[in-house]
Design a protein around this motif. Structure first.
Motif, PDB file in Angstrom:
ATOM      1  N   LYS A 190       0.855  -1.185   0.000  1.00 44.53           N
ATOM      2  CA  LYS A 190       0.000   0.000   0.000  1.00 44.53           C
ATOM      3  C   LYS A 190       0.895   1.241   0.000  1.00 44.53           C
TER       4      LYS A 190
ATOM      5  N   TYR B 287       1.942   5.855  -8.678  1.00 43.36           N
ATOM      6  CA  TYR B 287       0.540   6.090  -8.347  1.00 43.36           C
ATOM      7  C   TYR B 287       0.122   7.444  -8.894  1.00 43.36           C
TER       8      TYR B 287
ATOM      9  N   GLU C 258      -4.203   7.088   1.630  1.00 45.09           N
ATOM     10  CA  GLU C 258      -3.875   5.978   0.747  1.00 45.09           C
ATOM     11  C   GLU C 258      -4.165   6.329  -0.708  1.00 45.09           C
ATOM     12  N   ARG C 259      -3.261   5.921  -1.594  1.00 46.28           N
ATOM     13  CA  ARG C 259      -3.428   6.106  -3.028  1.00 46.28           C
ATOM     14  C   ARG C 259      -3.416   4.747  -3.722  1.00 46.28           C
ATOM     15  N   GLU C 260      -4.051   4.692  -4.867  1.00 45.85           N
ATOM     16  CA  GLU C 260      -4.088   3.443  -5.615  1.00 45.85           C
ATOM     17  C   GLU C 260      -2.760   3.217  -6.329  1.00 45.85           C
TER      18      GLU C 260
END
Length: 271
Positions: free
Chosen positions: A2, A237, A9-11
């Motif tokens: 992650k 990301y 949080e970022r994808e």
């Protein structure tokens, strides 16, 4: 895995573990304090080059008061050995000036994965236009890993200073020496600041500081760095909000597996 930017949080959009080649700037401190360890430094540096992969390229830079590029980036091991053997002891220590030059004038023009392996006690005595703070900004803006290899020259420098102290004679004609006050780069606080600086630039880039006390430790440090350069992963990301140019942000990587030691560059500047 992650990834978090400023705590959010970022994808993860990109992940790569491809074994891509590196361009390594091997930066050797040739100031007077290194005179006591010159042969050890040269031998260990050549062993380090020999452990890199055939497609890795190395640039050799030595410095005293000013930096000297002994060899531009090349994969020719014979040329690199000759360059390392050509390093010579000088006076003064322009560490900050040298790192600024390596990052801005040399590595910034090279594409791909890049690293600096810096062999030094970390003490700067000669830089005029650059400071520890300004170099840290250079480091944060760069995409370069930095692996400082710190050797302690404090005891050698103190011993040399006492040995070269002027001899005087008392009223009974007995000789004695006057232990002059230590100058810039010779004081305990100078060495404490040097250790902090080297630790900071390693952490700023996701590299690691290696402390060495002997030839064996020096060889092991170089071997560990060569091994670490084979285990570099790339994550990407997309940010979820507009970025303000010039602002800084923190990135955290979390890997949910036990017994793993993960290091990453944690601070970036928005461009």
């Amino acid at each position: 895995v992650k990834i978090f930017e400023n705590g959010e949080e970022r994808e993860v959009a990109y992940f790569s573990d491809l074994d891509q080649p590196f361009t390594v700037a091997l930066v050797l401190d040739m100031s007077y304090s290194s005179a006591f360890k010159l042969k050890e430094i040269q031998d260990a540096a050549k062993k380090f080059v020999a452990q890199l992969r055939p497609d890795d390229r190395v640039m050799v830079v030595s410095f005293d008061e000013k930096p000297t590029v002994l060899c531009e980036a090349t994969g020719n091991r014979r040329v690199l050995d000759i360059a390392i053997e050509g390093s010579r002891i000088g006076s003064g220590t322009g560490l900050y000036t040298t790192l600024d030059m390596v990052l801005k004038d040399k590595l910034s023009r090279i594409a791909g994965r890049k690293a600096v392996v810096l062999l030094s006690d970390g003490v700067d005595t000669s830089s005029v236009d650059h400071t520890a703070a300004s170099v840290r900004e250079d480091v944060i803006e760069s995409d370069v890993l930095i692996f400082p290899v710190k050797y302690n020259t404090y005891d050698d420098v103190q011993k040399s200073r006492r040995t070269t102290a002027p001899v005087q004679y008392d009223e009974n004609d007995k000789p004695y020496t006057v232990d002059a006050r230590p100058g810039k780069g010779e004081r305990p606080e100078d060495y404490a600041a040097a250790k902090e600086f080297l630790q900071n630039i390693a952490e700023d880039t996701g590299g690691r500081l290696h402390n060495v006390t002997s030839t064996t430790n020096l060889d092991r440090a170089f071997a560990n760095i060569a091994n670490e350069l084979r285990k570099i992963y790339t994550l990407g990301y997309y940010p979820s909000s507009e970025r303000e140019s010039g602002a800084s942000f923190e990135v955290k990587i979390r890997v949910y597996r036990p017994d793993l030691n993960i290091r990453t560059k944690e601070r970036f500047l928005r461009r």
